[in-house]
Design an enzyme around this catalytic site. Structure first.
Site, PDB file in Angstrom:
ATOM      1  N   ASN A   1      54.058  22.947  29.453  1.00 23.41           N
ATOM      2  CA  ASN A   1      53.981  21.303  29.549  1.00 23.41           C
ATOM      3  C   ASN A   1      54.757  21.031  30.746  1.00 23.41           C
ATOM      4  O   ASN A   1      55.697  21.919  31.219  1.00 23.41           O
ATOM      5  CB  ASN A   1      54.238  20.763  28.391  1.00 23.41           C
ATOM      6  CG  ASN A   1      55.690  20.967  27.721  1.00 23.41           C
ATOM      7  OD1 ASN A   1      56.581  20.703  28.480  1.00 23.41           O
ATOM      8  ND2 ASN A   1      55.782  21.807  26.725  1.00 23.41           N
TER       9      ASN A   1
ATOM     10  N   ASP B   1      53.335  23.850  21.369  1.00 18.99           N
ATOM     11  CA  ASP B   1      52.625  23.919  19.846  1.00 18.99           C
ATOM     12  C   ASP B   1      51.755  25.318  19.816  1.00 18.99           C
ATOM     13  O   ASP B   1      51.640  25.573  18.477  1.00 18.99           O
ATOM     14  CB  ASP B   1      52.083  22.684  19.680  1.00 18.99           C
ATOM     15  CG  ASP B   1      53.145  21.634  19.279  1.00 18.99           C
ATOM     16  OD1 ASP B   1      54.075  21.824  18.957  1.00 18.99           O
ATOM     17  OD2 ASP B   1      52.819  20.638  19.851  1.00 18.99           O
TER      18      ASP B   1
ATOM     19  N   LYS C   1      47.497  41.895  34.615  1.00 17.59           N
ATOM     20  CA  LYS C   1      46.830  40.715  35.056  1.00 17.59           C
ATOM     21  C   LYS C   1      45.325  40.850  34.799  1.00 17.59           C
ATOM     22  O   LYS C   1      44.796  41.908  35.009  1.00 17.59           O
ATOM     23  CB  LYS C   1      47.143  40.501  36.336  1.00 17.59           C
ATOM     24  CG  LYS C   1      46.324  39.267  37.194  1.00 17.59           C
ATOM     25  CD  LYS C   1      46.711  38.970  38.454  1.00 17.59           C
ATOM     26  CE  LYS C   1      45.577  37.997  39.147  1.00 17.59           C
ATOM     27  NZ  LYS C   1      45.495  38.044  40.502  1.00 17.59           N
TER      28      LYS C   1
ATOM     29  N   PHE D   1      63.422  15.072  19.177  1.00 15.30           N
ATOM     30  CA  PHE D   1      62.583  14.256  20.050  1.00 15.30           C
ATOM     31  C   PHE D   1      61.211  14.218  19.637  1.00 15.30           C
ATOM     32  O   PHE D   1      60.705  15.143  19.225  1.00 15.30           O
ATOM     33  CB  PHE D   1      62.718  14.580  21.279  1.00 15.30           C
ATOM     34  CG  PHE D   1      64.210  14.005  22.166  1.00 15.30           C
ATOM     35  CD1 PHE D   1      65.528  14.463  21.751  1.00 15.30           C
ATOM     36  CD2 PHE D   1      64.261  12.917  23.042  1.00 15.30           C
ATOM     37  CE1 PHE D   1      66.541  13.641  22.355  1.00 15.30           C
ATOM     38  CE2 PHE D   1      65.164  12.375  23.757  1.00 15.30           C
ATOM     39  CZ  PHE D   1      66.367  12.694  23.283  1.00 15.30           C
TER      40      PHE D   1
HETATM   41  O1  PMT Z   1      62.348  17.674  30.041  1.00 13.73           O
HETATM   42  P1  PMT Z   1      62.170  16.120  30.712  1.00 13.73           P
HETATM   43  O2  PMT Z   1      61.245  16.226  31.869  1.00 13.73           O
HETATM   44  O3  PMT Z   1      63.370  15.288  30.771  1.00 13.73           O
HETATM   45  O4  PMT Z   1      61.220  15.273  29.755  1.00 13.73           O
HETATM   46  C1  PMT Z   1      61.935  15.009  28.518  1.00 13.73           C
HETATM   47  C2  PMT Z   1      60.997  15.150  27.195  1.00 13.73           C
HETATM   48  C3  PMT Z   1      59.777  14.203  27.451  1.00 13.73           C
HETATM   49  C4  PMT Z   1      60.369  16.431  27.149  1.00 13.73           C
HETATM   50  C5  PMT Z   1      61.926  14.801  25.919  1.00 13.73           C
HETATM   51  O5  PMT Z   1      62.314  13.546  25.926  1.00 13.73           O
HETATM   52  C6  PMT Z   1      60.911  14.998  24.595  1.00 13.73           C
HETATM   53  O6  PMT Z   1      60.388  14.002  24.464  1.00 13.73           O
HETATM   54  N1  PMT Z   1      61.133  16.103  24.060  1.00 13.73           N
HETATM   55  C7  PMT Z   1      60.409  16.361  22.815  1.00 13.73           C
HETATM   56  C8  PMT Z   1      59.138  16.938  23.215  1.00 13.73           C
HETATM   57  C9  PMT Z   1      58.160  17.420  21.981  1.00 13.73           C
HETATM   58  O7  PMT Z   1      58.055  18.672  21.805  1.00 13.73           O
HETATM   59  O8  PMT Z   1      57.845  16.500  21.181  1.00 13.73           O
HETATM   60  P2  PMT Z   1      56.879  16.880  19.863  1.00 13.73           P
HETATM   61  O9  PMT Z   1      56.576  15.514  19.298  1.00 13.73           O
HETATM   62  O10 PMT Z   1      56.026  17.643  20.193  1.00 13.73           O
HETATM   63  O11 PMT Z   1      57.990  17.732  18.765  1.00 13.73           O
HETATM   64  C10 PMT Z   1      58.960  16.955  17.764  1.00 13.73           C
HETATM   65  C11 PMT Z   1      59.900  17.534  17.887  1.00 13.73           C
HETATM   66  O12 PMT Z   1      59.758  18.743  17.149  1.00 13.73           O
HETATM   67  C12 PMT Z   1      61.130  17.984  18.932  1.00 13.73           C
HETATM   68  O13 PMT Z   1      62.398  17.853  18.774  1.00 13.73           O
HETATM   69  C13 PMT Z   1      60.563  19.439  19.477  1.00 13.73           C
HETATM   70  O14 PMT Z   1      61.789  19.967  20.169  1.00 13.73           O
HETATM   71  C14 PMT Z   1      60.566  20.174  18.077  1.00 13.73           C
HETATM   72  N2  PMT Z   1      59.234  21.056  17.930  1.00 13.73           N
HETATM   73  C15 PMT Z   1      58.125  20.795  18.343  1.00 13.73           C
HETATM   74  C16 PMT Z   1      57.243  21.958  18.580  1.00 13.73           C
HETATM   75  C17 PMT Z   1      57.669  23.257  18.106  1.00 13.73           C
HETATM   76  N3  PMT Z   1      56.961  24.420  17.803  1.00 13.73           N
HETATM   77  N4  PMT Z   1      58.907  23.569  17.570  1.00 13.73           N
HETATM   78  C18 PMT Z   1      60.025  22.697  17.708  1.00 13.73           C
HETATM   79  O15 PMT Z   1      61.139  22.497  17.234  1.00 13.73           O
END
Ligand code: PMT
Length: 398
Positions: free
Chosen positions: A206, A275, A285, A320
């Site tokens: 991403n 995810d 490759k 986040f």
């Molecule tokens: O890096 P930048 O360019 O500065 O951009 C910042 C950002 C947009 C990446 C950041 O502000 C942000 O939103 N980060 C979280 C992105 C994310 O994965 O969101 P989510 O809604 O999919 O996940 C929710 C939370 O679960 C997040 O804290 C994530 O780290 C965590 N997660 C998600 C999936 C996974 N497999 N394991 C996790 O721990």
């Protein structure tokens, strides 16, 4: 003893700088005054030298009284650089990275908080160039005590009068206090994307740049915490002072987080963990013709949810949430599902959130209201997030 560098520039408000100096001294600080050449034409450096007990520094190249008063060594010693009064000229120099005298070189070398109290004629203060310079500095993390409206030296009535010395001293002492507010705490921050390979040259990922997470790590360090930064691939320079672990995949990020987790007080998951990953990872490759039209994918581990399951009393988990719709609603669901204490929701897509220098956050706790930040730089955003984290820690303690 706390040492403060007080920058003094050539605004008519210069007479109030003596009161600022006294105010810091009353709070137990030793004050080193640094004047610009023009300031030294308005008021003799001897006055500031006598008040502070340390000769005021004016010239970058003057014979040093002691080798210890160079701009770099002074920058290392001080807990705050406060510039009061700050003219439009010095603000412009700071914003543009011009370093042609002791004060402007000190600004570039400073690692402490920087507090600026502007003072100038209203038209100069409101000029778009000055406002752009102020905005630029604010985005870098410089703090301000805004000027007041009142009677100005040019006989105009308006904005631009230096704030009262007590207000400047109060803000300066608050900033110094903040540099120790997380002393003794261990903070784990994740940043950047993960990459899930299909073969050695292709991956699923991403657009996360890591900027948000790196700023958060910087903020935790600035507050005195011990910081572990687990970072996916980015082009950023790790913040000095953090223990940085570079990882590529979600599985590696999970491993690094689990290693750091015991003894950690605060976890901030700003990483955009992929995810999904490919079920079948090819060691060589794959030729275009060999790639099937459908590739099987599977879920990666949810690191935050796993940490949430293992959470011990006193540990604080912050997630986040990157959302395109129903921002607060979706973030609340994620907070509950992952057992996080706080969720920082940001709207992403259409040029927002990912890769940008600014962000618009909504900070959400299990009980309290949603706190919107408006659009602010990621530097400022990291401060707001840690202010909320400290408030949540305090609540947990009670
Ligand atoms: O890096 P930048 O360019 O500065 O951009 C910042 C950002 C947009 C990446 C950041 O502000 C942000 O939103 N980060 C979280 C992105 C994310 O994965 O969101 P989510 O809604 O999919 O996940 C929710 C939370 O679960 C997040 O804290 C994530 O780290 C965590 N997660 C998600 C999936 C996974 N497999 N394991 C996790 O721990």
């Amino acid at each position: 003893m706390t040492k403060i560098a007080l920058g003094v520039t050539s605004s008519i408000g210069i007479y109030k700088a003596c009161e600022v100096l006294r105010g810091f001294q009353k709070n137990g600080a030793r004050v080193q005054v640094v004047m610009t050449r023009n300031a030294a034409r308005l008021v003799s450096p001897l006055l500031f030298g006598s008040l502070s007990g340390l000769s005021a520094i004016v010239d970058l190249f003057e014979e040093p009284v002691s080798r210890d008063v160079g701009h770099v060594s002074l920058a290392k010693e001080v807990s705050l650089l406060c510039v009061a009064p700050a003219t439009a000229n010095v603000i412009g120099k700071f914003a543009g990275g011009v370093a042609d005298d002791f004060l402007s070189t000190l600004f570039l070398a400073a690692r402490s908080p920087v507090l600026v109290a502007p003072a100038m004629n209203e038209a100069m203060y409101l000029h778009p160039q000055t406002q752009a310079n102020l905005a630029r500095l604010r985005a870098m993390g410089v703090e301000f005590v805004e000027p007041e409206k009142g009677y100005l030296a040019c006989k105009d009535e308006g904005w631009g009068r230096l704030a009262e010395p007590q207000a400047i001293v109060r803000e300066g002492m608050r900033l110094i206090g903040r540099t120790k507010s997380l002393k003794g705490k261990k903070v784990l921050v994740t940043a950047g994307p993960t990459r899930e390979p299909m073969d050695p040259v292709r991956f699923l990922s991403n657009p996360s740049s890591g900027k948000m997470g790196y700023e958060l790590a910087r903020e935790a360090l600035a507050r005195g915490a011990e910081v572990v930064l687990v970072s996916g691939p980015t082009s950023l320079i790790p913040p000095p002072g953090a223990r940085t672990e570079l990882v590529t995949t979600a599985a590696e990020m999970q491993e690094a987080c689990l290693r750091a987790y015991p003894g950690t007080d605060i976890v901030v998951m700003a990483a955009a963990v992929s995810d999904f990953r490919f079920k079948d990872v090819r060691p060589r490759k794959t030729g275009k013709a060999e790639v099937p039209s459908k590739l099987e994918i599977e879920r990666t581990p949810d690191i935050l949810a796993l940490l949430g399951k293992k959470k011990k009393k006193g540990q604080l988990l912050v997630g986040f949430a990157a959302e395109t719709h129903d921002i607060a609603g979706n973030a609340r669901k994620k907070m509950a599902a992952k057992n996080a204490d706080l969720m920082v929701a940001n709207e992403v897509g259409q040029g927002r959130g990912f890769g940008t220098d600014d962000n618009e956050l909504r900070i959400i706790s299990a009980s309290g209201p949603v706190h919107p930040t408006g659009k602010i730089s990621k530097r400022e955003a990291s401060r707001v997030v840690f202010d909320h984290i400290e408030a949540a820690l305090e609540k947990k303690r009670r």
